[in-house]
Write an enzyme that holds these catalytic residues in place. Structure first.
Site, PDB file in Angstrom:
ATOM      1  N   TYR A  62      13.439 -17.448 -21.165  1.00 26.59           N
ATOM      2  CA  TYR A  62      13.877 -17.524 -19.762  1.00 26.59           C
ATOM      3  C   TYR A  62      15.259 -16.903 -19.607  1.00 26.59           C
ATOM      4  O   TYR A  62      15.490 -16.051 -18.748  1.00 26.59           O
ATOM      5  CB  TYR A  62      13.888 -18.991 -19.333  1.00 26.59           C
ATOM      6  CG  TYR A  62      14.345 -19.247 -17.915  1.00 26.59           C
ATOM      7  CD1 TYR A  62      13.739 -18.609 -16.837  1.00 26.59           C
ATOM      8  CD2 TYR A  62      15.354 -20.176 -17.655  1.00 26.59           C
ATOM      9  CE1 TYR A  62      14.144 -18.871 -15.532  1.00 26.59           C
ATOM     10  CE2 TYR A  62      15.765 -20.444 -16.368  1.00 26.59           C
ATOM     11  CZ  TYR A  62      15.154 -19.787 -15.304  1.00 26.59           C
ATOM     12  OH  TYR A  62      15.560 -20.050 -14.020  1.00 26.59           O
ATOM     13  N   LYS A  81      16.402 -13.305 -17.775  1.00 29.46           N
ATOM     14  CA  LYS A  81      17.362 -13.287 -16.673  1.00 29.46           C
ATOM     15  C   LYS A  81      18.528 -12.337 -16.950  1.00 29.46           C
ATOM     16  O   LYS A  81      18.994 -11.631 -16.044  1.00 29.46           O
ATOM     17  CB  LYS A  81      17.868 -14.701 -16.384  1.00 29.46           C
ATOM     18  CG  LYS A  81      16.831 -15.595 -15.712  1.00 29.46           C
ATOM     19  CD  LYS A  81      16.350 -15.008 -14.401  1.00 29.46           C
ATOM     20  CE  LYS A  81      15.411 -15.926 -13.665  1.00 29.46           C
ATOM     21  NZ  LYS A  81      14.928 -15.335 -12.389  1.00 29.46           N
TER      22      LYS A  81
END
Length: 367
Positions: A187, A191
């Site tokens: 994750y 990002k």
């Protein structure tokens, strides 16, 4: 290419120095795209049309309703692969959209004359670690699709980032906008990839890319969905149902947090800010920072019976220990006037009231 076709590629207010139409992927763009005309975009007196907004994968449907109240019910289109609540259907348009389906997304953008694309679709931290392959598809391939489409159609693109974009080698107290990041979750990696690709495409091709690093966001309308900060939502539901919450983090785990209303307002204000005021493409935004024990103590001022036990989950605790305990958001405050409205006391009062009202409406007992 005919002149009319070339002009169709240019963003409103751009300088026309394009050589040829971009190909499907930004990785092989054969020309330098035009840059937004900063003089025009910063002219406060120029008439501004309401944006036509496509939102991908937003779980907190209340934010969509707020945006529709501001820009008109037909101007904000919600999309997801899940069926939304009935009140979302009645408040304005909803369409099925899979961010991995480039062709369908393109049709939606063209047919609905979209000017702003807000890309929320992502697998969160703990869920992503349990399914790295799926997280890579949704968080990275889906991102590439919206980057391509934003370039091709000259859209203003918002992609949220996260506290998870920082890693154990980042400054933790506070974490500045620009520093070493090196996250250790898929994750977080996705990002950081999004932040850097957006900034690259802005500087090279003029893409109006905007990104905010959200802290843990606390909302009554969004059920916990696999995030490391989700305990700070679940504890309110547990406090008003069973009176007992088992926390998967240590009681002293301090993390940045924010009320959903502040998060929505920050996003809208940021999207409305003229480009000339932005010194960065990605900003931290902050409101408060607390530990599980601190939020429990604040809840006990209203519900003294609340019992909290701690059973740290090794995966989520390791993730939390790699994240900052505070954000430095001084650039956002300086450049576009960001300021939060909710502190811990206001957040707890509002969440208890909203969770109590929600449980009552749904026929559940309230402790």
């Amino acid at each position: 290419m005919p002149t009319t076709g070339l002009l169709g590629l240019l963003c409103r207010g751009c300088l026309s120095r394009a050589q040829s139409r971009p190909s499907r992927s930004f990785s092989s763009l054969p020309r330098k795209m035009t840059r937004w005309n900063s003089q025009e975009s910063c002219n406060a007196d120029a008439p501004q049309e309401n944006p036509r907004v496509l939102i991908t994968g937003e779980d907190d449907f209340q934010s969509v309703l707020i945006s529709r109240n501001q820009y008109g019910p037909e101007s904000v289109i919600l999309s997801d692969i899940k069926k939304p609540p009935a009140h979302v259907y009645t408040s304005g348009p909803f369409v099925y959209a899979d961010v991995l389906d480039y062709k369908h997304l393109r049709e939606l953008i063209i047919n609905n004359r979209i000017t702003w694309l807000v890309h929320y679709s992502a697998l969160l931290s703990a869920v992503g670690e349990a399914n790295v392959a799926l997280a890579r598809k949704i968080n990275i391939t889906g991102l590439h699709n919206v980057l391509d489409l934003a370039l091709e159609n000259c859209l203003r693109l918002f992609v949220p980032s996260t506290i998870g974009a920082f890693g154990p080698s980042s400054p933790r107290d506070p974490a500045p906008d620009l520093c070493v990041q090196r996250p250790r979750t898929i994750y977080g990696v996705s990002k950081v990839h999004g932040e850097l690709m957006g900034e690259y495409l802005h500087h090279k091709y003029g893409l109006d890319f905007r990104c905010l690093r959200y802290p843990g966001v606390i909302s009554v309308n969004t059920p916990p969905g696999g995030g490391t900060t989700d305990y700070a939502v679940q504890i309110f539901h547990d406090a008003l149902s069973t009176g007992h919450h088992e926390c998967y983090l240590r009681p002293d785990t301090r993390l940045p947090m924010m009320h959903i209303s502040d998060c929505h307002r920050a996003t809208v204000e940021f999207m409305q800010t003229p480009e000339c005021q932005l010194s960065l493409r990605t900003y931290n935004i902050a409101a408060m920072s607390f530990t599980p024990e601190e939020v429990a103590q604040e809840i006990r001022k209203h519900l003294p019976h609340l019992k909290v036990t701690y059973n740290p989950d090794s995966v989520r605790q390791t993730i939390a220990d790699s994240w900052p305990v505070r954000f430095d958001d001084s650039n956002a405050r300086r450049d576009w006037g960001w300021a939060p409205a909710f502190g811990l006391e206001e957040l707890v009062e509002d969440m208890l009231r909203c969770v109590r009202d929600k449980r009552t409406r749904e026929g559940f007992p309230v402790s």
